[in-house]
Enzyme design. Structure first.
Site, mmCIF file in Angstrom:
data_model
loop_
_atom_site.group_PDB
_atom_site.id
_atom_site.type_symbol
_atom_site.label_atom_id
_atom_site.label_comp_id
_atom_site.label_asym_id
_atom_site.label_seq_id
_atom_site.Cartn_x
_atom_site.Cartn_y
_atom_site.Cartn_z
ATOM 1 N N THR A 135 0.831 -1.211 0.000
ATOM 2 C CA THR A 135 0.000 0.000 0.000
ATOM 3 C C THR A 135 0.862 1.257 0.000
ATOM 4 O O THR A 135 1.891 1.320 0.678
ATOM 5 C CB THR A 135 -0.911 -0.001 1.249
ATOM 6 O OG1 THR A 135 -1.677 -1.209 1.253
ATOM 7 C CG2 THR A 135 -1.835 1.189 1.268
ATOM 8 N N HIS A 139 -2.275 4.942 -3.250
ATOM 9 C CA HIS A 139 -2.693 3.726 -3.948
ATOM 10 C C HIS A 139 -2.910 2.602 -2.937
ATOM 11 O O HIS A 139 -1.959 1.991 -2.470
ATOM 12 C CB HIS A 139 -1.635 3.304 -4.983
ATOM 13 C CG HIS A 139 -1.272 4.431 -5.892
ATOM 14 N ND1 HIS A 139 -2.053 4.834 -6.945
ATOM 15 C CD2 HIS A 139 -0.228 5.289 -5.858
ATOM 16 C CE1 HIS A 139 -1.508 5.873 -7.537
ATOM 17 N NE2 HIS A 139 -0.400 6.177 -6.902
ATOM 18 N N SER A 141 -6.494 0.298 -2.634
ATOM 19 C CA SER A 141 -7.242 -0.784 -3.285
ATOM 20 C C SER A 141 -6.729 -1.073 -4.690
ATOM 21 O O SER A 141 -6.986 -2.150 -5.224
ATOM 22 C CB SER A 141 -8.738 -0.420 -3.355
ATOM 23 O OG SER A 141 -9.254 -0.228 -2.069
ATOM 24 N N TRP A 165 0.811 2.573 5.896
ATOM 25 C CA TRP A 165 -0.016 1.593 6.609
ATOM 26 C C TRP A 165 0.622 0.206 6.579
ATOM 27 O O TRP A 165 -0.046 -0.782 6.275
ATOM 28 C CB TRP A 165 -1.443 1.527 6.029
ATOM 29 C CG TRP A 165 -2.228 2.760 6.271
ATOM 30 C CD1 TRP A 165 -2.567 3.705 5.350
ATOM 31 C CD2 TRP A 165 -2.758 3.214 7.530
ATOM 32 N NE1 TRP A 165 -3.270 4.715 5.962
ATOM 33 C CE2 TRP A 165 -3.401 4.432 7.286
ATOM 34 C CE3 TRP A 165 -2.729 2.704 8.842
ATOM 35 C CZ2 TRP A 165 -4.024 5.156 8.313
ATOM 36 C CZ3 TRP A 165 -3.335 3.414 9.845
ATOM 37 C CH2 TRP A 165 -3.986 4.630 9.577
ATOM 38 N N THR A 167 2.103 -2.848 8.448
ATOM 39 C CA THR A 167 2.186 -3.525 9.749
ATOM 40 C C THR A 167 3.622 -3.970 10.014
ATOM 41 O O THR A 167 4.273 -4.521 9.113
ATOM 42 C CB THR A 167 1.234 -4.748 9.759
ATOM 43 O OG1 THR A 167 -0.080 -4.292 9.475
ATOM 44 C CG2 THR A 167 1.254 -5.463 11.101
ATOM 45 N N ALA A 245 -2.842 -14.423 3.352
ATOM 46 C CA ALA A 245 -3.133 -13.716 4.604
ATOM 47 C C ALA A 245 -4.631 -13.605 4.838
ATOM 48 O O ALA A 245 -5.109 -13.694 5.971
ATOM 49 C CB ALA A 245 -2.489 -12.342 4.580
ATOM 50 N N GLN A 282 -36.464 -12.055 26.430
ATOM 51 C CA GLN A 282 -36.566 -12.612 25.071
ATOM 52 C C GLN A 282 -35.736 -11.816 24.064
ATOM 53 O O GLN A 282 -35.133 -12.395 23.155
ATOM 54 C CB GLN A 282 -38.032 -12.657 24.632
ATOM 55 C CG GLN A 282 -38.833 -13.699 25.400
ATOM 56 C CD GLN A 282 -40.273 -13.779 24.950
ATOM 57 O OE1 GLN A 282 -40.721 -12.995 24.135
ATOM 58 N NE2 GLN A 282 -41.008 -14.724 25.500
ATOM 59 N N GLU A 366 -6.142 -6.040 3.673
ATOM 60 C CA GLU A 366 -6.172 -7.276 2.869
ATOM 61 C C GLU A 366 -7.367 -7.284 1.915
ATOM 62 O O GLU A 366 -7.993 -8.325 1.696
ATOM 63 C CB GLU A 366 -6.250 -8.520 3.760
ATOM 64 C CG GLU A 366 -5.319 -8.531 4.933
ATOM 65 C CD GLU A 366 -3.910 -8.882 4.561
ATOM 66 O OE1 GLU A 366 -3.671 -9.204 3.383
ATOM 67 O OE2 GLU A 366 -3.034 -8.819 5.444
HETATM 68 C C1 FAD Z 1 -4.029 -1.198 10.615
HETATM 69 C C2 FAD Z 1 -3.702 -1.429 9.173
HETATM 70 C C3 FAD Z 1 -2.632 -2.243 8.816
HETATM 71 C C4 FAD Z 1 -2.297 -2.409 7.462
HETATM 72 N N1 FAD Z 1 -1.204 -3.201 7.134
HETATM 73 C C5 FAD Z 1 -0.792 -3.248 5.826
HETATM 74 C C6 FAD Z 1 0.418 -3.938 5.472
HETATM 75 O O1 FAD Z 1 1.067 -4.578 6.319
HETATM 76 N N2 FAD Z 1 0.846 -3.893 4.181
HETATM 77 C C7 FAD Z 1 0.155 -3.213 3.210
HETATM 78 O O2 FAD Z 1 0.612 -3.192 2.060
HETATM 79 N N3 FAD Z 1 -1.011 -2.548 3.523
HETATM 80 C C8 FAD Z 1 -1.487 -2.549 4.795
HETATM 81 N N4 FAD Z 1 -2.644 -1.875 5.121
HETATM 82 C C9 FAD Z 1 -3.326 -1.102 4.079
HETATM 83 C C10 FAD Z 1 -4.620 -1.725 3.581
HETATM 84 O O3 FAD Z 1 -4.370 -2.888 2.859
HETATM 85 C C11 FAD Z 1 -5.357 -0.636 2.765
HETATM 86 O O4 FAD Z 1 -5.811 0.322 3.675
HETATM 87 C C12 FAD Z 1 -6.505 -1.200 1.946
HETATM 88 O O5 FAD Z 1 -6.032 -1.942 0.842
HETATM 89 C C13 FAD Z 1 -7.430 -0.078 1.411
HETATM 90 O O6 FAD Z 1 -6.696 0.930 0.807
HETATM 91 P P1 FAD Z 1 -6.954 2.464 1.214
HETATM 92 O O7 FAD Z 1 -6.948 2.586 2.692
HETATM 93 O O8 FAD Z 1 -6.004 3.286 0.433
HETATM 94 O O9 FAD Z 1 -8.432 2.777 0.762
HETATM 95 P P2 FAD Z 1 -8.919 3.181 -0.706
HETATM 96 O O10 FAD Z 1 -8.410 2.223 -1.718
HETATM 97 O O11 FAD Z 1 -8.684 4.624 -0.922
HETATM 98 O O12 FAD Z 1 -10.491 2.914 -0.553
HETATM 99 C C14 FAD Z 1 -11.363 3.801 0.182
HETATM 100 C C15 FAD Z 1 -12.790 3.289 0.052
HETATM 101 O O13 FAD Z 1 -13.155 3.251 -1.332
HETATM 102 C C16 FAD Z 1 -13.580 1.941 -1.683
HETATM 103 N N5 FAD Z 1 -13.188 1.624 -3.061
HETATM 104 C C17 FAD Z 1 -11.942 1.688 -3.624
HETATM 105 N N6 FAD Z 1 -11.984 1.264 -4.888
HETATM 106 C C18 FAD Z 1 -13.276 0.915 -5.131
HETATM 107 C C19 FAD Z 1 -13.971 0.386 -6.267
HETATM 108 N N7 FAD Z 1 -13.335 0.094 -7.404
HETATM 109 N N8 FAD Z 1 -15.298 0.163 -6.157
HETATM 110 C C20 FAD Z 1 -15.946 0.409 -5.000
HETATM 111 N N9 FAD Z 1 -15.364 0.898 -3.896
HETATM 112 C C21 FAD Z 1 -14.040 1.142 -3.969
HETATM 113 C C22 FAD Z 1 -12.875 1.020 -0.693
HETATM 114 O O14 FAD Z 1 -13.547 -0.214 -0.596
HETATM 115 C C23 FAD Z 1 -12.948 1.854 0.566
HETATM 116 O O15 FAD Z 1 -14.220 1.702 1.160
HETATM 117 C C24 FAD Z 1 -3.049 -1.756 6.455
HETATM 118 C C25 FAD Z 1 -4.162 -0.974 6.822
HETATM 119 C C26 FAD Z 1 -4.496 -0.819 8.153
HETATM 120 C C27 FAD Z 1 -5.687 0.027 8.512
#
Ligand code: FAD
Length: 387
Positions: A135, A139, A141, A165, A167, A245, A282, A366
């Site tokens: 992540t 970038h 998702s 982000w 871990t 994972a 209940q 994930e």
């Molecule tokens: C505590 C923690 C630990 C983490 N550890 C790791 C790690 O070890 N390694 C690592 O690489 N990452 C890690 N992450 C990152 C995590 O994988 C990302 O936060 C996750 O992939 C979502 O990305 P984003 O936060 O940028 O959200 P975004 O991608 O910006 O998404 C924001 C919202 O938009 C929605 N969205 C995005 N695209 C679409 C679409 N095409 N259609 C519909 N909805 C959509 C998403 O579902 C979400 O609700 C961690 C995150 C947290 C919170």
């Protein structure tokens, strides 16, 4: 399984060895996590290195991998361990998942023999900690759009960019870092003390506070040619690690839900209002029954996916079904249990609100719920709705 919650008698469908592994991990969580985790959560500090060494002694790190000091356990045994760890805390399970299913798996599956020999034995004992950097700030998702770059300089590679982000990043010895190259996305095993690598801890998290999370800056990080994971070619490599994972999360989330339900059940039978235990109303029984049904459905789903994995037949979209359902339902259970505890439900003296807050992160990392809906939607319709 605590008898009243094992509504469908799943326990006998586990092998003797699987039950033993589950019980050992449960005992370790009872002894080494439960008494302390509320405090770790409060302070936002967790003794991750000490825990990693303890878990290493038990063979929980890279537990489902073979060779290089790894335990070679079945997928179901690994899942049961995740269930017990997350019944303690999602952050503690995250430590084990990131180490074993992301960092170690990436090196085990895609690394050279030298990389495996260098990193895996010490990661299996918990002496070396790994992280997995996919992540980025812009970038999440959509990792295909990553901007972290790796360029060749003679035989070396030079990495520039940043990961967010991540871990374990601030305490990691090795980072599996994914970067764009002229030939697509590639993975690198990066010693975290390489000049140009900085890992800062992210503070003020309201979730997964018993887990260390960080931001990694890669400022012209020069790496020898052999830092490249030779077999990891294209985005499908990190995505395959995420499938590993996510499988652990399918089980782990059910553990958090079970701990909430056990807590709510015990509370409801001892707390009286209007002259009778809460459990005698209940409306409370309807809540408890609905939650117990969802819990056991989640356990059945996890066990089914585990048996498929052990038969070598588990597909990524099936893991998406499990992650989507089990985390969503675990969060719903945690929130509902919170209501049964009334005001005590918001207190850190009980584990319920901590689990609920943790599960907010588990819902997002994930692959968010929405991304897993799109994976399942693509399987159903044959149409990709990602972009
Ligand atoms: C505590 C923690 C630990 C983490 N550890 C790791 C790690 O070890 N390694 C690592 O690489 N990452 C890690 N992450 C990152 C995590 O994988 C990302 O936060 C996750 O992939 C979502 O990305 P984003 O936060 O940028 O959200 P975004 O991608 O910006 O998404 C924001 C919202 O938009 C929605 N969205 C995005 N695209 C679409 C679409 N095409 N259609 C519909 N909805 C959509 C998403 O579902 C979400 O609700 C961690 C995150 C947290 C919170």
């Amino acid at each position: 399984m605590t008898a009243p919650l094992d509504l469908l008698d799943l326990d006998p469908s586990l092998s003797e060895e699987e039950r033993q592994i589950r019980d050992v991990v449960r005992q370790v969580v009872d002894d080494q996590v439960r008494p302390y985790v509320a405090d770790w959560y409060d302070k936002g500090r967790v003794p991750a290195r000490e825990l990693a060494r303890e878990f290493g002694k038990l063979g929980l790190l890279g537990m489902h991998l073979t060779g290089y000091g790894c335990a070679g356990a079945s997928a179901v045994a690994y899942g049961l361990a995740c269930q017990e760890l997350e019944a303690g805390d999602s952050g503690v399970r995250s430590l084990v998942s990131v180490q074993g299913s992301l960092a170690m798996y990436a090196i085990w599956r895609y690394g050279s023999e030298e990389q495996k020999q260098r990193w895996l034995p010490s990661m299996a004992t918990g002496d070396a900690i790994g992280c997995f950097g996919l992540t980025e700030p812009d970038h999440g998702s959509d990792p295909a759009s990553m901007t972290t770059r790796a360029r060749r300089h003679g035989d070396d590679w030079v990495l520039t960019g940043g990961k967010l982000w991540i871990t374990n990043a601030p305490i990691a010895d090795v980072g599996v870092i994914w970067a764009r190259t002229d030939s697509g996305v590639r993975g690198f095993a990066v010693p975290m003390d390489t000049p140009g690598v900085t890992a800062r801890e992210i503070h003020r998290k309201m979730s997964l506070r018993a887990s260390v999370t960080g931001e990694i800056s890669l400022d012209d990080v020069r790496l020898p040619a052999d830092a490249l994971l030779p077999e990891a070619i294209g985005l499908k490599a990190p995505l395959s690690c995420l499938t590993e994972a996510r499988y652990g999360i399918v089980w782990g989330s059910v553990g958090a839900a079970r701990d909430c339900l056990e807590t709510a059940l015990a509370y409801a039978t001892t707390r009286t209002q209007f002259g009778r235990p809460l459990a005698g109303f209940q409306l409370t029984q309807a809540k408890l029954a609905d939650m117990a049904v969802e819990l056991v459905k989640g356990q059945l789903l996890a066990l089914h996916l585990g048996r498929l994995a052990d038969a070598g037949r588990l597909r990524p979209e099936q893991v998406s079904v499990g992650k989507l359902n089990n985390v969503r339902e675990a969060l719903a259970i945690a929130r509902q249990c919170r209501t049964i505890l009334g005001a005590n439900g918001v207190s850190g003296e009980y584990p319920v609100m901590r689990h609920a807050n943790n599960l907010e992160s588990v819902l997002t990392y994930e692959g968010t719920s929405e991304i897993h809906q799109l994976v399942v939607g693509q399987r159903l319709t044959g149409l990709s709705a990602f972009a």
